[in-house]
Design an enzyme around this catalytic site. Structure first.
Site, PDB file in Angstrom:
ATOM      1  N   TRP A  50       0.834  -1.221   0.000  1.00  0.00           N
ATOM      2  CA  TRP A  50       0.000   0.000   0.000  1.00  0.00           C
ATOM      3  C   TRP A  50       0.852   1.248   0.000  1.00  0.00           C
ATOM      4  O   TRP A  50       0.567   2.211  -0.728  1.00  0.00           O
ATOM      5  CB  TRP A  50      -0.989  -0.036   1.170  1.00  0.00           C
ATOM      6  N   ASP A  80      -2.263   6.603   5.773  1.00  0.00           N
ATOM      7  CA  ASP A  80      -3.302   5.695   5.302  1.00  0.00           C
ATOM      8  C   ASP A  80      -3.641   4.774   6.475  1.00  0.00           C
ATOM      9  O   ASP A  80      -2.856   3.895   6.821  1.00  0.00           O
ATOM     10  CB  ASP A  80      -2.777   4.896   4.110  1.00  0.00           C
ATOM     11  N   LYS A  97     -12.729  -1.907   5.997  1.00  0.00           N
ATOM     12  CA  LYS A  97     -12.043  -2.830   6.909  1.00  0.00           C
ATOM     13  C   LYS A  97     -12.535  -2.629   8.348  1.00  0.00           C
ATOM     14  O   LYS A  97     -13.030  -3.558   8.969  1.00  0.00           O
ATOM     15  CB  LYS A  97     -10.537  -2.671   6.795  1.00  0.00           C
TER      16      LYS A  97
END
Lengths: 361, 361
Positions: B103, B172, B196
């Site tokens: 990511w 993030d 999530k």
């Protein structure tokens, strides 16, 4: 309200009741997965089936072949205002627009922000966007011709799409996609925020002709490139799963319960005629769009005074008819009668309007 | 499966059962509106209350003041990979990144695509991203320092956030926002795809410090500017209403049922300890992340062979434990234990893992 209202919202708007009931029924356990559709991985067979079915049904309903991709992108039509010129207009090439109101104006603005060579070849701004222009010349060398197929605010709609020779058409069909069959091959790209005619807010359906993809510049941010979505079946990153799932249920309803777009069109015409006939036979209600440009989706009308309009909207709400206030930018009244608003709702509204005129007219 | 499984998906992931039940109960008629939340206008009092409550609860749970905006943007964290440098990094200024896996790498890639002056000040790539770097020097003149707070694929997590002096942190936090309280003021921006830990797919929560907005360039496309969202309470265009509504319900559950983030953190630690203790006391299971960098959210582990891993995932699924396969890029096994996966689910999994070891070890 303890019971469901007749919903004439402009968007987000009514969904078919059988669709809502199906969502409700399987909300805790989707398709024997043991999970809610809200919890299922987008990398699972369960979700793969959902998105593939949504693509398949879209192609089937619109009778389109493998020359086209059907993809799902977040950000609504507003994101498409920006992505379309960014992807499909080479820097010096001209791009044609027809301006029929607020949404077209926003699309034009986004092309201008990017410094594109914008040519507005026709506009109905001279008469307050109350009609669809029919006199225009498309530039032969334009990257595409952009138009808004239905204008929710002013209640106008293209009944015959513009002809542009070999120039690809690009259209914002957010408020009338799937309202009737039409000839898709002249379109390079079609986009539609789902929340009016095909689903909930949070996703745009994009139909793109494969030859358009050759124009996509290499160096765009990943999430702004159409190829990111076409190459990975809209799943380069996590898609808006629930919105795609709901679209698929709406398309299934269109296909299996309504019987396809021919039949949907017949019903939509009948609904619109009921309201326009009432307006035309009345001195109390007055349509705001030019007759030849009237929308089958958004019936816009005025009453003799703003005071009466306020009263009308309030009494309608009390009687179980929601969403009849005109867009905040123009006032007046508006009945949005998308696919999911059924004939019974429209008949009931017409009766209410008749009664209101008798009592207050 | 006719009953609900224990859901260890990495995302989209488990949602709290009381949240799903509330959605189900009011799906046909939201808050006496006579409409589904899927049909309610975003310009209505009904939806205004939803989004305002979601913002209020976010600020309350994270103890943040009016120096910050809480906004909701479509496109997931992937869109934020692109928007953050686009909005917050002036063209020649340096921007610092710490690379802890897939990511982070994607976030770095998007800054590079835009030609930003990217400086990767630390990386754990040398050991397959199995740890969180602790030795790095932040550039004093960096626009910000970006890091990924939790790494779902390799199962690592920052337990103490990096210190960057006056340089704003950008993170993030898609996979661990709201897992515990933390000090928000050093952050210029936090973003989190909802699917999530706080909601369904289809929206990212963005928390932005107001001074950051001064950097937003005037000439960006409208939908790519943070100011478009901060100035209109995330409703410049139609927001992803259902996703925001679901986030609000999850936050209400966190607040009222769990009792806030301190208590959530206590539960999360207990859950993680159960699994890591089992792994550490076994010669059969082997954790893949360095001990000091282990994630409380994604417990990644291997079995003695790939054959046993395949058998483990299959037998677990048959026994009602879903989502235990590792990310397709690394293989192995992974139990994602976000906020909504409760202690009972984790205890049941530990028991299953113990039994599996006995039978196959």
């Amino acid at each position: 309200m303890d019971k469901r209202i007749y919903n004439f919202n402009a968007g987000p708007a009514a969904l078919p009741l059988p669709v809502l009931e199906e969502i409700k029924d399987e909300l805790l356990n989707f398709n024997h997965s043991g999970m809610s559709i809200l919890e299922v991985s987008h990398r699972s067979k369960w979700f793969d089936d959902v998105i593939n079915e949504a693509v398949y049904r879209t192609k089937r309903l619109l009778d389109i072949n493998d020359d086209f991709h059907v993809i799902f992108i977040q950000g609504g039509a507003s994101m498409q205002f920006c992505m379309t010129p960014m992807n499909l207009v080479p820097d010096k090439q001209i791009v044609d627009f027809i301006n029929t109101g607020v949404w077209s104006t926003k699309a034009i603005k986004e092309a201008n922000i990017q410094g594109k060579n914008v040519h507005v070849i026709a506009s109905s701004e001279d008469e307050g966007f109350s009609y669809i222009p029919d006199n225009f010349q498309v530039d032969n060398d334009a990257a595409y011709l952009h138009f808004t197929s239905n204008n929710t605010i002013k209640g106008t709609q293209w009944h015959r799409f513009p002809e542009a020779g070999g120039v690809p058409l690009v259209s914002d069909m957010s408020s009338d996609i799937m309202r009737k069959p039409f000839d898709v091959p002249p379109f390079g790209l079609i986009y539609a925020g789902a929340q009016k005619n095909i689903g909930p807010a949070g996703v745009a359906m994009v139909i793109i002709r494969k030859d358009m993809l050759e124009r996509v510049p290499e160096n765009l941010p990943t999430m702004l490139k159409y190829t990111t979505f076409t190459e990975k079946n809209s799943m380069a990153n996590t898609p808006p799963c629930f919105a795609v799932y709901t679209i698929n249920l709406v398309l299934k309803w269109l296909d299996e319960k309504i019987g396809g777009l021919q039949e949907m069109n017949r019903i939509n015409r009948e609904k619109a005629e009921i309201l326009y006939d009432l307006i035309d036979s009345s001195d109390f209600y007055r349509g705001t769009a030019r007759r030849d440009s009237r929308s089958m989706m958004n019936v816009t009308f005025r009453l003799p005074s703003e005071e009466l309009e306020t009263m009308f909207v309030k009494e309608a709400m009390d009687a179980g008819f929601g969403g009849l206030k005109g867009h905040r930018s123009v006032g007046g009244c508006r009945a949005s009668i998308y696919n999911a608003t059924d004939l019974d709702a429209v008949k009931a509204l017409a009766e209410f309007m008749g009664d209101f005129e008798k009592n207050r007219g």
